[in-house]
Design a protein around this motif. Structure first.
Motif, PDB file in Angstrom:
ATOM      1  N   THR A 193     107.354  15.682 -62.604  1.00 55.53           N
ATOM      2  CA  THR A 193     106.711  14.780 -61.632  1.00 55.53           C
ATOM      3  C   THR A 193     105.940  13.623 -62.248  1.00 55.53           C
ATOM      4  O   THR A 193     106.040  12.494 -61.771  1.00 55.53           O
ATOM      5  CB  THR A 193     105.761  15.586 -60.722  1.00 55.53           C
ATOM      6  OG1 THR A 193     106.505  16.662 -60.176  1.00 55.53           O
ATOM      7  CG2 THR A 193     105.198  14.734 -59.594  1.00 55.53           C
ATOM      8  N   THR A 194     105.168  13.895 -63.295  1.00 52.60           N
ATOM      9  CA  THR A 194     104.327  12.810 -63.809  1.00 52.60           C
ATOM     10  C   THR A 194     105.141  11.671 -64.429  1.00 52.60           C
ATOM     11  O   THR A 194     104.637  10.562 -64.547  1.00 52.60           O
ATOM     12  CB  THR A 194     103.267  13.343 -64.800  1.00 52.60           C
ATOM     13  OG1 THR A 194     103.917  14.168 -65.773  1.00 52.60           O
ATOM     14  CG2 THR A 194     102.203  14.147 -64.081  1.00 52.60           C
ATOM     15  N   ILE A 195     106.385  11.915 -64.793  1.00 48.69           N
ATOM     16  CA  ILE A 195     107.226  10.793 -65.269  1.00 48.69           C
ATOM     17  C   ILE A 195     107.503   9.841 -64.103  1.00 48.69           C
ATOM     18  O   ILE A 195     107.273   8.639 -64.208  1.00 48.69           O
ATOM     19  CB  ILE A 195     108.569  11.257 -65.876  1.00 48.69           C
ATOM     20  CG1 ILE A 195     108.364  12.207 -67.044  1.00 48.69           C
ATOM     21  CG2 ILE A 195     109.396  10.044 -66.328  1.00 48.69           C
ATOM     22  CD1 ILE A 195     109.663  12.678 -67.707  1.00 48.69           C
ATOM     23  N   VAL A 196     107.973  10.378 -62.991  1.00 48.07           N
ATOM     24  CA  VAL A 196     108.310   9.492 -61.859  1.00 48.07           C
ATOM     25  C   VAL A 196     107.057   8.877 -61.254  1.00 48.07           C
ATOM     26  O   VAL A 196     107.074   7.736 -60.802  1.00 48.07           O
ATOM     27  CB  VAL A 196     109.153  10.179 -60.747  1.00 48.07           C
ATOM     28  CG1 VAL A 196     110.586  10.255 -61.163  1.00 48.07           C
ATOM     29  CG2 VAL A 196     108.638  11.528 -60.357  1.00 48.07           C
ATOM     30  N   GLU A 197     105.957   9.652 -61.265  1.00 49.36           N
ATOM     31  CA  GLU A 197     104.681   9.151 -60.749  1.00 49.36           C
ATOM     32  C   GLU A 197     104.239   7.919 -61.561  1.00 49.36           C
ATOM     33  O   GLU A 197     103.932   6.866 -61.014  1.00 49.36           O
ATOM     34  CB  GLU A 197     103.650  10.257 -60.943  1.00 49.36           C
ATOM     35  CG  GLU A 197     102.671  10.456 -59.825  1.00 49.36           C
ATOM     36  CD  GLU A 197     101.919  11.759 -60.073  1.00 49.36           C
ATOM     37  OE1 GLU A 197     102.133  12.686 -59.289  1.00 49.36           O
ATOM     38  OE2 GLU A 197     101.154  11.839 -61.057  1.00 49.36           O
ATOM     39  N   GLU A 198     104.249   8.099 -62.876  1.00 45.71           N
ATOM     40  CA  GLU A 198     103.830   7.038 -63.784  1.00 45.71           C
ATOM     41  C   GLU A 198     104.781   5.843 -63.664  1.00 45.71           C
ATOM     42  O   GLU A 198     104.348   4.690 -63.640  1.00 45.71           O
ATOM     43  CB  GLU A 198     103.881   7.589 -65.221  1.00 45.71           C
ATOM     44  CG  GLU A 198     103.189   6.748 -66.250  1.00 45.71           C
ATOM     45  CD  GLU A 198     101.709   7.115 -66.391  1.00 45.71           C
ATOM     46  OE1 GLU A 198     101.042   6.445 -67.161  1.00 45.71           O
ATOM     47  OE2 GLU A 198     101.242   8.063 -65.715  1.00 45.71           O
ATOM     48  N   PHE A 199     106.073   6.136 -63.585  1.00 43.06           N
ATOM     49  CA  PHE A 199     107.033   5.030 -63.491  1.00 43.06           C
ATOM     50  C   PHE A 199     106.885   4.294 -62.159  1.00 43.06           C
ATOM     51  O   PHE A 199     107.006   3.058 -62.110  1.00 43.06           O
ATOM     52  CB  PHE A 199     108.472   5.517 -63.691  1.00 43.06           C
ATOM     53  CG  PHE A 199     109.430   4.374 -63.875  1.00 43.06           C
ATOM     54  CD1 PHE A 199     109.502   3.697 -65.088  1.00 43.06           C
ATOM     55  CD2 PHE A 199     110.209   3.925 -62.820  1.00 43.06           C
ATOM     56  CE1 PHE A 199     110.342   2.597 -65.256  1.00 43.06           C
ATOM     57  CE2 PHE A 199     111.055   2.825 -62.978  1.00 43.06           C
ATOM     58  CZ  PHE A 199     111.118   2.164 -64.195  1.00 43.06           C
ATOM     59  N   ALA A 200     106.583   5.036 -61.095  1.00 45.32           N
ATOM     60  CA  ALA A 200     106.372   4.395 -59.784  1.00 45.32           C
ATOM     61  C   ALA A 200     105.187   3.433 -59.857  1.00 45.32           C
ATOM     62  O   ALA A 200     105.175   2.387 -59.191  1.00 45.32           O
ATOM     63  CB  ALA A 200     106.148   5.450 -58.710  1.00 45.32           C
ATOM     64  N   ASN A 201     104.182   3.773 -60.674  1.00 46.28           N
ATOM     65  CA  ASN A 201     103.043   2.863 -60.874  1.00 46.28           C
ATOM     66  C   ASN A 201     103.500   1.561 -61.519  1.00 46.28           C
ATOM     67  O   ASN A 201     103.085   0.486 -61.112  1.00 46.28           O
ATOM     68  CB  ASN A 201     101.989   3.503 -61.782  1.00 46.28           C
ATOM     69  CG  ASN A 201     101.022   4.368 -60.997  1.00 46.28           C
ATOM     70  OD1 ASN A 201     100.811   4.147 -59.811  1.00 46.28           O
ATOM     71  ND2 ASN A 201     100.429   5.353 -61.666  1.00 46.28           N
ATOM     72  N   TYR A 202     104.359   1.698 -62.544  1.00 50.81           N
ATOM     73  CA  TYR A 202     104.867   0.488 -63.198  1.00 50.81           C
ATOM     74  C   TYR A 202     105.616  -0.393 -62.193  1.00 50.81           C
ATOM     75  O   TYR A 202     105.502  -1.616 -62.218  1.00 50.81           O
ATOM     76  CB  TYR A 202     105.825   0.849 -64.345  1.00 50.81           C
ATOM     77  CG  TYR A 202     105.156   1.504 -65.543  1.00 50.81           C
ATOM     78  CD1 TYR A 202     104.031   0.929 -66.145  1.00 50.81           C
ATOM     79  CD2 TYR A 202     105.671   2.670 -66.098  1.00 50.81           C
ATOM     80  CE1 TYR A 202     103.440   1.515 -67.256  1.00 50.81           C
ATOM     81  CE2 TYR A 202     105.073   3.264 -67.213  1.00 50.81           C
ATOM     82  CZ  TYR A 202     103.971   2.688 -67.785  1.00 50.81           C
ATOM     83  OH  TYR A 202     103.391   3.262 -68.884  1.00 50.81           O
TER      84      TYR A 202
END
Ligand code: SF4
Ligand code: SF4
Lengths: 400, 102
Positions: A40-49
C-alpha cells in the motif's frame, strides 16, 4: 566506498518509499494499481507524487488487481511506459493477466511486495505469492534490502524494454521487513535516472490508426506452440540483458549486481542459498561461523526467472554440501522452489555438492541467526559423511 | 489482405510477429464462423419496421444495414445464436433449422 560516475545522495526511508521514489524518477506514462498490504505505501506515496504534479503519469484508480493488470496491458499495448505494484492476493487476482502480459510481450514493471498467500489469511512475509507466479513468463528479480529494491526498479525498466527482451519484470522485496523498515541507502538524481532509463519507443502501438494491428489474437494449435517457444527464447535471453544493464548501472553508481551474489563462497566447503532479506541475516551467520573456523559461504540468488542454472551449478561445484532455504513451500513437490531449481541445476554436473532443502519463515515467522546456524551445522554432518543427505525437505522454526 | 499468410501454417516461431500481433486490423472477417450454425435467421421484409435492434444486438456483426435500413444477414459469419429473432418485436426474424427444408 566505491568510486562512482555520479553524485549520489544518501537517504533514510522505507523500502516501499524507495520504490515509489524510483517510480517517480522513472516517471512512467501510466500506473494502474490497487492498494494491498504490505504494498500500500508504494501506491500511496506514488499517488502523492501524482497529486503534487511531480510526475506526468496517468494514474488509473481501479476496482481490483484484475483490472489493474488489465489496464496495464491495454496501456502497454498502446505504447505507454507502464508500472504497477501489488502483493499476495492481489497478485493472485492478476493471475490470468500475468501470462497474457508476457505472451503479448509487454514491458510492464511491477513490484510485488512479498506476502504469504491466504490461507489462513496473513499479511506477513513469505515468497509463496511470487513463487506461485514463477512460470508466468515474467522476469523475476529479488531484492535483499531497500537499496536493492530501489536499484532493481530502475534496472528492471531497462531490462523490460530492451528489444531482445520485451517482457514484463516483477521485482520482489520482503513484506514489512524491507517494505516498512526505514533503511539507509543511496539514490540517484532525477536527471540521472531519466537518462539511464531513456525514452521508450514501442515498435507498434494499439492506437496507431494509420497502421492498425491486432493485439492478443486467438491462436489455434497451429500457432500457439510457436508463440510459447518465442517466449521461452526471450525469457532465457533476458539473463544476458540483466547482466548487461546491471553492469551499466554499476558503472554509474558503483553498486555492482550480477545474477546472484556470492559471499565468502570462494574458499568455502559449505554453502547456504537464500534469497531476499534473510540473506542479510545469513551473511551475519557466515561471519560468525567463519570466526569459529567453519568454512561456510552464501549464494544469494537475485535473478530467479530466468533461473541461471549453469552459472549457479558452476558457483557451487567446489562445495561439499549446500543448504537451500526457501521462504515458500511447493506443497507436494520435493521441497521449495529454489531447492528444486538448484538440485535440478546440479544433476548433470560431474562436480556437485550434496544438497539439502529447508523451508523457513512462512507467514512472517521470524528467522533468526540461530536457525540459520542450525541449518549450517546440519549440512556440516552431510559434508563430513556422518549423515546421508535427506531427500525430503525440512521445515525449520515450526512448532512440533 | 496486407499480410501474405499463404503458407502461415508452416511458419517457424521466428517468422511470427512478436507477441502474436497481427499487423493489420479487422481480420476476424477472414475466419468464416457461419459453419458453426445449426439454425439460420430468416428475415420477413413485410413485418420489418427497420428499427435495427437486431443490428445493435447481433454479437457477431452479422446483420448488414444499408441506408439505415435492414439489408441482409452475413451468413458467412452468423453463428445462428437467435438473439436477433428474440429481440425483434414484430417477429420479422424466424429461426429455421439448417440442413432442413429451405
Ligand atoms: S429487429 Fe426486426 S424489425 Fe427491427 S430491423 Fe431487425 S428485423 Fe427489422
Ligand atoms: S442469429 Fe445471432 S449471429 Fe446470426 S444474425 Fe442473428 S444475432 Fe447475429
Amino acid at each position: 566506498m566505491a568510486k562512482t560516475a555520479v553524485k549520489t545522495r544518501t537517504v533514510a526511508m522505507t523500502g516501499n518509499a524507495g520504490c515509489a521514489l524510483a517510480m517517480k524518477q522513472i516517471n512512467p506514462d501510466v500506473v494502474a494499481a490497487y492498494p494491498i498490504t504490505p504494498q500500500t505505501t508504494i501506491v500511496e506515496e506514488f499517488a502523492n507524487y501524482v497529486a503534487n504534479g511531480q510526475v506526468d503519469t496517468e494514474y488509473v484508480n481501479v476496482e481490483s488487481e484484475h483490472s489493474a493488470m488489465s489496464a496495464c496491458i491495454g496501456a502497454s499495448a498502446a505504447g505507454a511506459r507502464v508500472m504497477t505494484t501489488t502483493s499476495s492476493q492481489g497478485l493472485a487476482l492478476m493471475w490470468e493477466e500475468l501470462s497474457i502480459a508476457s505472451a503479448m510481450r509487454l514491458p510492464i514493471v511491477m513490484h510485488n511486495v512479498n506476502r504469504a498467500l491466504s490461507g489462513p489469511i496473513n499479511i506477513h512475509c513469505d515468497h509463496s505469492d511470487s513463487m506461485g507466479a514463477r512460470d508466468m513468463g515474467w522476469v523475476q528479480l529479488f531484492s535483499e534490502n531497500a537499496q536493492e529494491a530501489y536499484d532493481n526498479t530502475i534496472i528492471a525498466m531497462r531490462v523490460a524494454e530492451h528489444e531482445d527482451v520485451l517482457l514484463p519484470v516483477m521485482i520482489l522485496h520482503d513484506g514489512f521487513i524491507t517494505s516498512h523498515a526505514i533503511d539507509r541507502f543511496d539514490i540517484l538524481g532525477d536527471d540521472e535516472v531519466k537518462s539511464f532509463v531513456g525514452e521508450y519507443i514501442p515498435k507498434r502501438t494499439l492506437l496507431d490508426v494509420d497502421d492498425p494491428a491486432t493485439f492478443g489474437p486467438f491462436a489455434m494449435p497451429a500457432f500457439y506452440y510457436e508463440q510459447r517457444k518465442a517466449l521461452r527464447v526471450a525469457l532465457d535471453g533476458a539473463k544476458d540483458v540483466v547482466i548487461k544493464v546491471s553492469k551499466e548501472y554499476g558503472e554509474l553508481t558503483g553498486r555492482m549486481y550480477g545474477l546472484f551474489e556470492e559471499y565468502k563462497l570462494d574458499d568455502a566447503e559449505l554453502g547456504i542459498i537464500v534469497l531476499g532479506s534473510t540473506a542479510g541475516t545469513a551473511k551475519y551467520v557466515v561471519d560468525r561461523m567463519r570466526v569459529e573456523g567453519v568454512k561456510v559461504g552464501l549464494l544469494k540468488p537475485r535473478l530467479f526467472r530466468p533461473f541461471p542454472s549453469a552459472e549457479i551449478a558452476d558457483a557451487l561445484s567446489h562445495l561439499k554440501a549446500v543448504a537451500v532455504m526457501d521462504r515458500s513451500d511447493s506443497i507436494g513437490a520435493l521441497g521449495g522452489p529454489v531447492y528444486v531449481e538448484v538440485k535440478a541445476a546440479l544433476y548433470n554436473s560431474s562436480k556437485r555438492p550434496a544438497v539439502q532443502g529447508y523451508v523457513y519463515g512462512l507467514g512472517g515467522r521470524d528467522t533468526g541467526p540461530d536457525q540459520i546456524e542450525t541449518v549450517i551445522n546440519d549440512i556440516k554432518k552431510v559434508a563430513g559423511g556422518e549423515e546421508a543427505p535427506r531427500e525430503t525437505v525440512t521445515l525449520i522454526g515450526v512448532k512440533e | 489482405m496486407k499480410w501474405d499468410i499463404k503458407d502461415v501454417e508452416s511458419w517457424g516461431w521466428q517468422k511470427h510477429p512478436i507477441g502474436a500481433t497481427i499487423p493489420e486490423g479487422g481480420n476476424a472477417d477472414y475466419y468464416k464462423t457461419g459453419g458453426w450454425r445449426t439454425q439460420r435467421p430468416v428475415w420477413d421484409e413485410k413485418k420489418c419496421t427497420d428499427c435495427l435492434l437486431c443490428w445493435i444486438n447481433c454479437p457477431d456483426s452479422s446483420v448488414r444495414v444499408a441506408g439505415e435500413k435492414f439489408a441482409n444477414f452475413d451468413y458467412d459469419h452468423c453463428k445462428g445464436c437467435g438473439i436477433c429473432a428474440k429481440i425483434c418485436t414484430p417477429k420479422a426474424i424466424a429461426m429455421r433449422d439448417e440442413g432442413g427444408e429451405e
